[in-house]
Design a protein around this motif. Structure first.
Motif, short mmCIF file in Angstrom:
data_model
loop_
_atom_site.label_atom_id
_atom_site.label_comp_id
_atom_site.label_asym_id
_atom_site.label_seq_id
_atom_site.Cartn_x
_atom_site.Cartn_y
_atom_site.Cartn_z
N LEU A 153 2.71 12.67 -11.38
CA LEU A 153 3.86 13.36 -10.77
C LEU A 153 3.73 13.38 -9.25
O LEU A 153 4.71 13.14 -8.53
N GLU A 154 2.53 13.64 -8.75
CA GLU A 154 2.34 13.67 -7.30
C GLU A 154 2.60 12.30 -6.67
O GLU A 154 3.11 12.21 -5.54
N GLU A 155 2.28 11.25 -7.39
CA GLU A 155 2.63 9.91 -6.91
C GLU A 155 4.14 9.77 -6.77
O GLU A 155 4.65 9.25 -5.76
N GLU A 156 4.88 10.24 -7.78
CA GLU A 156 6.35 10.17 -7.73
C GLU A 156 6.91 11.00 -6.58
O GLU A 156 7.84 10.59 -5.89
N LEU A 157 6.35 12.20 -6.39
CA LEU A 157 6.82 13.08 -5.31
C LEU A 157 6.60 12.43 -3.95
O LEU A 157 7.48 12.46 -3.09
N ALA A 158 5.42 11.85 -3.75
CA ALA A 158 5.11 11.21 -2.47
C ALA A 158 5.98 9.98 -2.25
O ALA A 158 6.31 9.65 -1.10
N GLU A 159 6.33 9.28 -3.33
CA GLU A 159 7.22 8.13 -3.18
C GLU A 159 8.61 8.57 -2.77
O GLU A 159 9.28 7.91 -1.96
N ASN A 163 4.31 2.72 -2.17
CA ASN A 163 5.33 2.22 -3.09
C ASN A 163 6.70 2.25 -2.42
O ASN A 163 7.48 1.28 -2.49
N HIS A 164 6.99 3.37 -1.78
CA HIS A 164 8.27 3.54 -1.08
C HIS A 164 8.40 2.54 0.06
O HIS A 164 9.42 1.86 0.22
N PHE A 165 7.34 2.40 0.84
CA PHE A 165 7.35 1.51 2.00
C PHE A 165 7.58 0.06 1.59
O PHE A 165 8.38 -0.65 2.21
N ILE A 166 6.89 -0.38 0.55
CA ILE A 166 7.03 -1.77 0.13
C ILE A 166 8.47 -2.07 -0.29
O ILE A 166 9.02 -3.14 0.04
N LYS A 167 9.12 -1.14 -0.97
CA LYS A 167 10.52 -1.34 -1.35
C LYS A 167 11.41 -1.44 -0.11
O LYS A 167 12.32 -2.29 -0.03
N LEU A 168 11.14 -0.60 0.89
CA LEU A 168 11.93 -0.61 2.11
C LEU A 168 11.70 -1.88 2.92
O LEU A 168 12.62 -2.40 3.56
N VAL A 169 10.46 -2.38 2.90
CA VAL A 169 10.15 -3.62 3.61
C VAL A 169 10.99 -4.77 3.06
O VAL A 169 11.59 -5.55 3.82
N GLU A 170 11.04 -4.88 1.75
CA GLU A 170 11.79 -5.96 1.12
C GLU A 170 13.27 -5.86 1.47
O GLU A 170 13.91 -6.85 1.84
N GLN A 171 13.82 -4.63 1.40
CA GLN A 171 15.22 -4.43 1.75
C GLN A 171 15.46 -4.78 3.22
O GLN A 171 16.45 -5.43 3.57
N SER A 172 14.55 -4.33 4.07
CA SER A 172 14.71 -4.53 5.51
C SER A 172 14.70 -6.01 5.88
O SER A 172 15.55 -6.49 6.65
N ASN A 220 4.41 -10.31 -2.07
CA ASN A 220 3.94 -10.32 -3.46
C ASN A 220 2.44 -10.08 -3.56
O ASN A 220 1.96 -9.43 -4.48
N ARG A 221 1.70 -10.60 -2.57
CA ARG A 221 0.25 -10.37 -2.57
C ARG A 221 -0.06 -8.88 -2.40
O ARG A 221 -0.89 -8.31 -3.12
N CYS A 222 0.65 -8.23 -1.48
CA CYS A 222 0.45 -6.80 -1.27
C CYS A 222 0.87 -6.00 -2.50
O CYS A 222 0.18 -5.07 -2.93
N LYS A 223 2.02 -6.35 -3.07
CA LYS A 223 2.49 -5.67 -4.28
C LYS A 223 1.45 -5.76 -5.40
O LYS A 223 1.10 -4.75 -6.03
N GLU A 224 0.96 -6.97 -5.65
CA GLU A 224 0.03 -7.18 -6.75
C GLU A 224 -1.30 -6.47 -6.51
O GLU A 224 -1.88 -5.90 -7.44
N GLU A 225 -1.76 -6.50 -5.27
CA GLU A 225 -3.03 -5.85 -4.98
C GLU A 225 -2.93 -4.35 -5.19
O GLU A 225 -3.82 -3.74 -5.80
#
Length: 362
Positions: A61-67, A239-248, A271-276
């Motif tokens: 849950l804390e992961e979701e909140l921080a995202e 998690n949040h940042f990676i999604k925003l990077v792709e959109q940006s 993709n490398r960052c996502k997978e890692e």
């Protein structure tokens, strides 16, 4: 139904995240959401009005909140984490404290004060920094070195100066504004002080000793509890940042100036960052769950497993920060604009990275 509810609170958090940052504290609408969802009581035993959640569920849950919002996740993690002390408090005091619907603990892990032992209690003086949630906290926890009335240290069983934690009420502290850092702004992690404050004996406690509530999980070691809860915050923000990077990257007006090879290079980096991050996330939860199962089944966790939990926590946190640093240059000038969502998330990630508990990967 659950998916609809989840989306609803995430959308509400998203709508108020920037306003919370402007205010320097969680927006009243977000605080009300936290009270409704019992987030500040995540670790509080059911007997005191807690939601009866256990650490495996709380971490996720804390992961979701921080995202959803770094400041929200961090504030809930630190404040609810301090609420874990409920298991070690005097039961009558705990009942009084947790009867408050808006109860929220803030405090500091540092030893910032002195407590002089009197015949009936203690006289406290001190100053403590970085109390996340200080502006809406109802209870503060403060660690003090004990002294007798002559000013001499009171020694523990090992001959070292004894340290105890104390419960202090919001009306008994002075908030010292000083959270001027560039990220996690809405946590309002200000300092606080107490001056010549007398407290009764029942306002002291020691963690991992004298468990007052028979509830599973209160003997999970505090070091690994802290490491894992802080790590999932960095994970959620990343998690949040990676999604925003792709959109940006794909919404930039200047995208046409990149050739196919350059776009392919970006995709490979992304993709490398996502997978890692995803692979380490899976290892992190697997390792933690093994430690939790050992505690539930055997009543203890072996030392090797605890070392493994600490190690994977640090490795995951560092991978999150490194991934953010790797991807930031691909986000364009919008990412450097302090009012933008992606800039706020980037600042939150790098502010969280400065917590001393996870500074070193080894």
């Amino acid at each position: 139904m659950q998916e609809t509810l989840t989306t609803t609170w995430q959308e509400k958090v998203k709508a108020y995240a920037a306003l919370s940052e402007e205010m320097g504290k969680l927006h009243p609408e977000i605080l009300e959401l936290a009270y409704q969802e019992n987030w500040f009581k995540l670790f509080v035993p059911e007997i005191y009005g807690g939601p009866n959640k256990k650490l495996p569920e709380i971490l996720r849950l804390e992961e979701e909140l921080a995202e959803a919002d770094g400041s929200l996740g961090w504030t809930i993690t630190l404040c609810a984490g301090a609420g874990w002390f409920a298991g070690f408090l005097n039961p009558e005091l705990a009942e009084e404290i947790f009867a408050d619907r808006e109860v929220c603990f803030a405090g500091s892990g540092a030893v910032g004060g002195v407590a002089i032992k009197t015949q009936t209690g203690y006289l406290l003086n001190g100053k403590w920094s970085y109390a996340s949630g200080a502006l809406h906290a109802t209870i503060f926890t403060a660690n003090c070195t004990l002294k007798n009335e002559n000013g001499d240290d009171i020694l523990d069983e090992n001959g070292e100066p004894e340290i105890k934690s104390f419960i202090v009420k919001k009306e008994e502290v002075n908030i010292l504004p000083g959270w001027s850092y560039f990220g996690l702004i809405a946590t309002g992690s200000h300092a606080f002080e107490v001056c010549d404050l007398y407290v009764d004996e029942n306002r002291t406690f020691k963690i991992n000793q004298h468990i007052e509530v028979a509830d599973s999980g209160f003997d999970y070691p505090f070091l690994q509890l802290a490491e894992t809860t802080l790590t999932v915050n960095s994970l959620g923000m990343t998690n949040h940042f990676i999604k925003l990077v792709e959109q940006s990257f794909y919404s930039r007006s200047g995208l046409g100036r990149y050739n196919e090879e350059q776009i392919l290079f970006f995709n490979n980096e992304l993709n490398r960052c996502k997978e890692e991050v995803l692979n380490l996330r899976a290892k992190f939860y697997h390792t933690f769950d093994e430690s939790w199962n050992q505690l539930m089944e055997n009543g203890e966790i072996n030392e090797d497993k605890l070392i493994e939990v600490s190690s994977i926590s640090r490795k995951l946190a560092h991978t999150c920060w490194k991934s953010a640093a790797t991807l930031f240059p691909y986000c364009g000038l919008e990412a450097a604009k302090k009012e933008s969502e992606i800039n706020r998330v980037w600042r939150d990630i790098h502010t969280a990275s400065q917590h001393a508990l996870l500074t070193f990967e080894v």
